[in-house]
Design a protein around this motif. Structure first.
Motif, PDB file in Angstrom:
ATOM      1  N   ARG A 193       0.844  -1.221   0.000  1.00  0.00           N
ATOM      2  CA  ARG A 193       0.000   0.000   0.000  1.00  0.00           C
ATOM      3  C   ARG A 193       0.869   1.257   0.000  1.00  0.00           C
ATOM      4  O   ARG A 193       0.617   2.209  -0.737  1.00  0.00           O
ATOM      5  CB  ARG A 193      -0.917   0.008   1.223  1.00  0.00           C
ATOM      6  CG  ARG A 193      -2.121  -0.908   1.087  1.00  0.00           C
ATOM      7  CD  ARG A 193      -3.152  -0.619   2.155  1.00  0.00           C
ATOM      8  NE  ARG A 193      -2.634  -0.857   3.504  1.00  0.00           N
ATOM      9  CZ  ARG A 193      -2.583  -2.055   4.087  1.00  0.00           C
ATOM     10  NH1 ARG A 193      -3.010  -3.116   3.447  1.00  0.00           N
ATOM     11  NH2 ARG A 193      -2.104  -2.202   5.314  1.00  0.00           N
ATOM     12  N   HIS A 194       1.911   1.225   0.824  1.00  0.00           N
ATOM     13  CA  HIS A 194       2.823   2.365   0.933  1.00  0.00           C
ATOM     14  C   HIS A 194       3.485   2.636  -0.419  1.00  0.00           C
ATOM     15  O   HIS A 194       3.520   3.768  -0.900  1.00  0.00           O
ATOM     16  CB  HIS A 194       3.883   2.034   1.994  1.00  0.00           C
ATOM     17  CG  HIS A 194       4.867   3.117   2.256  1.00  0.00           C
ATOM     18  ND1 HIS A 194       4.695   4.036   3.272  1.00  0.00           N
ATOM     19  CD2 HIS A 194       6.039   3.438   1.656  1.00  0.00           C
ATOM     20  CE1 HIS A 194       5.721   4.875   3.272  1.00  0.00           C
ATOM     21  NE2 HIS A 194       6.546   4.524   2.306  1.00  0.00           N
ATOM     22  N   THR A 195       4.015   1.576  -1.029  1.00  0.00           N
ATOM     23  CA  THR A 195       4.753   1.721  -2.285  1.00  0.00           C
ATOM     24  C   THR A 195       3.835   2.187  -3.423  1.00  0.00           C
ATOM     25  O   THR A 195       4.225   3.027  -4.235  1.00  0.00           O
ATOM     26  CB  THR A 195       5.420   0.378  -2.658  1.00  0.00           C
ATOM     27  OG1 THR A 195       6.179  -0.064  -1.532  1.00  0.00           O
ATOM     28  CG2 THR A 195       6.315   0.505  -3.863  1.00  0.00           C
TER      29      THR A 195
ATOM     30  N   PRO B  26       3.365  14.829   7.646  1.00  0.00           N
ATOM     31  CA  PRO B  26       4.262  14.060   6.787  1.00  0.00           C
ATOM     32  C   PRO B  26       5.305  13.285   7.606  1.00  0.00           C
ATOM     33  O   PRO B  26       5.833  13.810   8.585  1.00  0.00           O
ATOM     34  CB  PRO B  26       4.930  15.117   5.901  1.00  0.00           C
ATOM     35  CG  PRO B  26       4.611  16.430   6.497  1.00  0.00           C
ATOM     36  CD  PRO B  26       3.468  16.274   7.445  1.00  0.00           C
ATOM     37  N   CYS B  27       5.543  12.060   7.208  1.00  0.00           N
ATOM     38  CA  CYS B  27       6.574  11.240   7.859  1.00  0.00           C
ATOM     39  C   CYS B  27       7.933  11.907   7.615  1.00  0.00           C
ATOM     40  O   CYS B  27       8.251  12.268   6.484  1.00  0.00           O
ATOM     41  CB  CYS B  27       6.534   9.828   7.259  1.00  0.00           C
ATOM     42  SG  CYS B  27       8.001   8.843   7.552  1.00  0.00           S
ATOM     43  N   PRO B  28       8.750  12.098   8.650  1.00  0.00           N
ATOM     44  CA  PRO B  28      10.034  12.784   8.460  1.00  0.00           C
ATOM     45  C   PRO B  28      10.998  12.037   7.537  1.00  0.00           C
ATOM     46  O   PRO B  28      11.930  12.626   7.000  1.00  0.00           O
ATOM     47  CB  PRO B  28      10.610  12.868   9.877  1.00  0.00           C
ATOM     48  CG  PRO B  28       9.787  11.993  10.737  1.00  0.00           C
ATOM     49  CD  PRO B  28       8.484  11.736  10.043  1.00  0.00           C
ATOM     50  N   SER B  29      10.751  10.751   7.319  1.00  0.00           N
ATOM     51  CA  SER B  29      11.662  10.002   6.465  1.00  0.00           C
ATOM     52  C   SER B  29      11.197   9.952   5.007  1.00  0.00           C
ATOM     53  O   SER B  29      11.962  10.242   4.102  1.00  0.00           O
ATOM     54  CB  SER B  29      11.842   8.588   7.025  1.00  0.00           C
ATOM     55  OG  SER B  29      12.613   7.825   6.161  1.00  0.00           O
ATOM     56  N   CYS B  30       9.929   9.585   4.784  1.00  0.00           N
ATOM     57  CA  CYS B  30       9.489   9.397   3.400  1.00  0.00           C
ATOM     58  C   CYS B  30       8.527  10.480   2.911  1.00  0.00           C
ATOM     59  O   CYS B  30       8.248  10.556   1.717  1.00  0.00           O
ATOM     60  CB  CYS B  30       8.832   8.033   3.229  1.00  0.00           C
ATOM     61  SG  CYS B  30       7.224   7.936   4.026  1.00  0.00           S
ATOM     62  N   GLY B  31       7.990  11.281   3.828  1.00  0.00           N
ATOM     63  CA  GLY B  31       7.087  12.359   3.427  1.00  0.00           C
ATOM     64  C   GLY B  31       5.631  11.950   3.284  1.00  0.00           C
ATOM     65  O   GLY B  31       4.767  12.793   3.082  1.00  0.00           O
TER      66      GLY B  31
ATOM     67  N   LEU C 221       7.668   8.715  12.575  1.00  0.00           N
ATOM     68  CA  LEU C 221       7.829   7.894  11.377  1.00  0.00           C
ATOM     69  C   LEU C 221       6.539   7.144  11.056  1.00  0.00           C
ATOM     70  O   LEU C 221       5.819   6.711  11.967  1.00  0.00           O
ATOM     71  CB  LEU C 221       8.934   6.858  11.617  1.00  0.00           C
ATOM     72  CG  LEU C 221      10.373   7.357  11.676  1.00  0.00           C
ATOM     73  CD1 LEU C 221      11.302   6.194  11.998  1.00  0.00           C
ATOM     74  CD2 LEU C 221      10.785   8.000  10.358  1.00  0.00           C
ATOM     75  N   CYS C 222       6.263   6.951   9.752  1.00  0.00           N
ATOM     76  CA  CYS C 222       5.078   6.190   9.366  1.00  0.00           C
ATOM     77  C   CYS C 222       5.331   4.696   9.635  1.00  0.00           C
ATOM     78  O   CYS C 222       6.469   4.287   9.878  1.00  0.00           O
ATOM     79  CB  CYS C 222       4.750   6.422   7.894  1.00  0.00           C
ATOM     80  SG  CYS C 222       5.883   5.618   6.765  1.00  0.00           S
ATOM     81  N   ALA C 223       4.263   3.908   9.571  1.00  0.00           N
ATOM     82  CA  ALA C 223       4.369   2.486   9.931  1.00  0.00           C
ATOM     83  C   ALA C 223       5.381   1.755   9.051  1.00  0.00           C
ATOM     84  O   ALA C 223       6.110   0.876   9.520  1.00  0.00           O
ATOM     85  CB  ALA C 223       3.001   1.830   9.820  1.00  0.00           C
ATOM     86  N   THR C 224       5.466   2.129   7.787  1.00  0.00           N
ATOM     87  CA  THR C 224       6.412   1.441   6.891  1.00  0.00           C
ATOM     88  C   THR C 224       7.848   1.829   7.243  1.00  0.00           C
ATOM     89  O   THR C 224       8.720   0.956   7.348  1.00  0.00           O
ATOM     90  CB  THR C 224       6.103   1.771   5.415  1.00  0.00           C
ATOM     91  OG1 THR C 224       4.747   1.415   5.175  1.00  0.00           O
ATOM     92  CG2 THR C 224       7.004   1.018   4.466  1.00  0.00           C
ATOM     93  N   CYS C 225       8.097   3.123   7.425  1.00  0.00           N
ATOM     94  CA  CYS C 225       9.469   3.539   7.749  1.00  0.00           C
ATOM     95  C   CYS C 225       9.918   2.939   9.082  1.00  0.00           C
ATOM     96  O   CYS C 225      11.095   2.642   9.253  1.00  0.00           O
ATOM     97  CB  CYS C 225       9.584   5.056   7.750  1.00  0.00           C
ATOM     98  SG  CYS C 225       9.479   5.712   6.074  1.00  0.00           S
ATOM     99  N   ARG C 226       8.970   2.762  10.004  1.00  0.00           N
ATOM    100  CA  ARG C 226       9.339   2.163  11.294  1.00  0.00           C
ATOM    101  C   ARG C 226       9.899   0.757  11.109  1.00  0.00           C
ATOM    102  O   ARG C 226      10.772   0.323  11.844  1.00  0.00           O
ATOM    103  CB  ARG C 226       8.127   2.142  12.236  1.00  0.00           C
ATOM    104  CG  ARG C 226       8.204   3.278  13.256  1.00  0.00           C
ATOM    105  CD  ARG C 226       7.105   3.156  14.274  1.00  0.00           C
ATOM    106  NE  ARG C 226       5.833   3.579  13.693  1.00  0.00           N
ATOM    107  CZ  ARG C 226       4.647   3.116  14.033  1.00  0.00           C
ATOM    108  NH1 ARG C 226       4.545   2.186  14.951  1.00  0.00           N
ATOM    109  NH2 ARG C 226       3.560   3.570  13.465  1.00  0.00           N
TER     110      ARG C 226
HETATM  111 ZN    ZN Z   1       7.606   7.031   6.131  1.00  0.00          ZN
END
Ligand code: ZN
Ligand code: AMP
Ligand code: FES
Ligand code: ZN
Length: 310
Positions: free
Chosen positions: A147-149, A287-292, A300-305
């Motif tokens: 979903r993230h991708t 926005p997630c600080p890593s992926c936006g 961080l969003c669940a995926t970046c975590r």
């Molecule tokens: Zn993220």
């Protein structure tokens, strides 16, 4: 056995759809299927010929059929394949990628490929193992990453719409499962169209009214070379149990699956089912600080975590 004839011409029917009281031949069936898809697109105001559509393709019958239909209807549709790194005896992810690529090449369509291991350094099963979120089955982690991708790629590549090929069986079994456990957060989010929100692309499901049997018949009649194997982790899943159960019911009561889903959409339209709000009122997305990508965690969003954990 008596031969069933097409309802539109004297040829032999290749499919009989009891819920529609309709049987069609190899020529009239794809025509009907394409016309129906266009009707669903218009009915649910999914997109127009001005939109750029990214079709999420898995290499299976549903998503290749969807891409084929959109292509025939003259929509500007490119494909996205996410290679999850699922192997085993049958190299599931690589074989599926090849099927999707071959399909695209035959029609001179553009396929974008996101290879999880090449981009992230680990395959999906490896991520699930490392984060202890699926020792036996990486399905939950896989769903999250997919979903993230899909959203990330659609936005990065400038598409206005993301189309997935969820079919009637997928939707009905998902709804059934959510009702069994009264998953009040998910239930109101199930819809043929999810409008774009800050950071989220518009998501549509043009095949939501077709059964698996109907999408398979379309792919076979059109000669689409799709991967028949299911993901090896799907075996024994709850979704498959629900699908089995609902198909047995459909045998006894033709049309029951479609009535269940359309009745639900109707109840949503009439306002019987409401999205639930958090105690604080609306969910605030940052926005997630890593992926936006937007997230309600404040960090961080669940995926970046998943990539920060050891
Ligand atoms: Zn993220
Ligand atoms: P699933 O979540 O496997 O039931 O698939 C639902 C939909 O997601 C499919 O109909 C496809 O449109 C899309 N999809 C599934 N797997 C992939 C993949 N590996 N890459 C891109 N899209 C996918
Ligand atoms: Fe994701 Fe099977 S497709 S775990
Ligand atoms: Zn016919």
């Amino acid at each position: 056995m008596t031969t069933i004839r097409c309802h539109k011409c004297p040829q032999r029917a290749v499919i009989r759809m009891r819920q529609h009281r309709l049987a069609l031949c190899k020529d009239h069936y794809p025509q009907w299927f394409i016309e129906q898809t266009q009707r669903f697109i218009e009915k649910y105001r999914m997109f127009t010929h001005q939109d750029r559509i990214l079709v999420a393709v898995s290499g299976g019958k549903d998503s290749l059929a969807l891409w084929d239909v959109l292509w025939q209807l003259g929509y500007e549709a490119e494909g996205l394949y996410i290679n999850l790194g699922i192997g085993g005896e049958f190299a599931y992810s690589d074989e599926s990628q090849q099927a999707a690529q071959k399909f695209a090449d035959q029609r001179r369509l553009k396929l974008h490929i996101y290879h999880v291991e090449e981009r992230r350094g680990e395959s999906v099963p490896a991520i699930a193992l490392r984060t202890h979120r699926g020792r036996q089955k990486p399905c939950a982690v896989c769903g999250l990453i997919k979903r993230h991708t899909m959203n990330q790629m659609a936005r990065q590549l400038g598409f206005s719409v993301l189309a997935t090929a969820h079919n009637l069986d997928d939707e009905v079994s998902f709804l059934f499962g959510n009702l069994l456990s009264w998953n009040l957060r998910q239930i109101p989010r199930q819809s043929p169209v999810l409008e774009a929100e800050e950071g989220f692309v518009r998501k549509v499901k043009p095949f939501i009214r077709f059964s698996e049997r109907e999408t398979a018949a379309y792919s076979i009649v059109r000669g689409i070379e799709y991967i028949e194997e299911e993901c090896p982790f799907a075996e024994g899943s709850k979704q498959l149990q629900y699908k089995d159960l609902l198909n047995r019911l459909e045998e006894q009561q033709p049309g029951v699956k479609l009535r269940f889903l359309l009745g639900f959409f109707n109840a949503m339209e009439q306002g019987f089912i409401h999205p639930i709000e958090d105690e604080q009122g609306e969910v605030i997305l940052n926005p997630c600080p890593s992926c936006g990508q937007p997230t309600s965690t404040g960090d961080l969003c669940a995926t970046c975590r998943l990539f920060e954990e050891n």
